[in-house]
Design an enzyme around this catalytic site. Structure first.
Site, PDB file in Angstrom:
ATOM      1  N   CYS A 115       0.911  -0.981  -0.170  1.00  0.00           N
ATOM      2  CA  CYS A 115      -0.364   0.035  -0.437  1.00  0.00           C
ATOM      3  C   CYS A 115       0.942   1.290   0.117  1.00  0.00           C
ATOM      4  O   CYS A 115       2.109   1.848   1.080  1.00  0.00           O
ATOM      5  CB  CYS A 115      -0.617  -0.356   1.386  1.00  0.00           C
ATOM      6  SG  CYS A 115      -1.730   1.254   1.577  1.00  0.00           S
ATOM      7  N   CYS A 120      -2.370  -0.384   3.920  1.00  0.00           N
ATOM      8  CA  CYS A 120      -3.728  -1.329   3.590  1.00  0.00           C
ATOM      9  C   CYS A 120      -3.545  -2.424   3.292  1.00  0.00           C
ATOM     10  O   CYS A 120      -2.461  -2.712   2.412  1.00  0.00           O
ATOM     11  CB  CYS A 120      -4.562  -1.127   2.650  1.00  0.00           C
ATOM     12  SG  CYS A 120      -4.946   0.877   2.549  1.00  0.00           S
TER      13      CYS A 120
END
Ligand code: FE
Length: 209
Positions: A115, A120
């Site tokens: 990410c 994420c």
């Protein structure tokens, strides 16, 4: 593991139990206000939040290993997993995942996930990400020089192998489906799952027998 209390000093007040009127940080106050408002407006329930936290905190790379072992053993499941990761994972009683995309390693193509914006990660399946996944160094470099970064993890890919970096977002979480070592064909799923580590699912390692 016990904590070594001789290596640093404590203020007396470190040992004081927290009090209801202790000052809260700005982010604690923000989280509390938002949570109370969402519950008051009926957007979420306290029990729903608790259950979500329970699922998140009990997720671990073992879940990912189970998913991969099933995909290696069951072609119909593998097809579903690659087409609709969310549905495949739900069929094993895991999730909810949000939008979940599984990318398959092949002899021609190696996948790795990152990410670049923050951290994420498919937490509902794999639990919490390792510290290096969240580091600025990994996030910045894996996109620009994936081969060099993978080599630092001890993974040397041949020049013929294409490297694909998938950048996760708040909407889409990726997981890598590693290649099955050929000598493990026909192994029971439980034994297969033992070969699959967290880093195989991120793409910084490959599964080995
Ligand atoms: Fe992020």
């Amino acid at each position: 593991m016990s904590h070594d209390h001789d290596d640093h000093d404590h203020d007396d007040h470190d040992h004081r139990p927290p009090q209801p009127d202790d000052p809260v940080s700005r982010y604690e106050a923000l989280e509390q206000a938002l949570r109370e408002l969402l519950i008051e407006k009926g957007v979420v329930t306290a029990d729903g939040l608790r259950r979500t936290m329970e699922v998140l905190e009990s997720a671990s790379p073992e879940n990912g290993a189970r998913i991969v072992a099933r995909a290696w053993s069951d072609p119909a499941f593998k097809e579903l997993l690659l087409q609709d990761g969310q549905a495949a994972v739900a069929s094993l009683g895991m999730g909810p995942t949000g939008r979940f995309v599984v990318v398959e390693n092949t002899p021609e193509r190696h996948n790795v996930i990152v990410c670049t914006l923050c951290s994420c990660y498919p937490r509902f399946v794999l639990g919490f990400p390792p510290a290096w996944y969240k580091s600025r160094d990994y996030r910045a470099r894996v996109v620009h020089e994936p081969r060099a970064v993978l080599a630092e993890f001890g993974l040397k890919l041949s020049d013929d192998t294409e490297v694909v970096v998938s950048d996760s977002t708040a909407e889409i979480r990726y997981m890598v489906l590693p290649q099955q070592p050929p000598e493990t064909k026909g192994w029971p799923e439980e034994k297969l799952a033992g070969l699959i580590t967290r880093d195989c699912l991120i793409g910084t390692a490959v599964a080995r027998a």
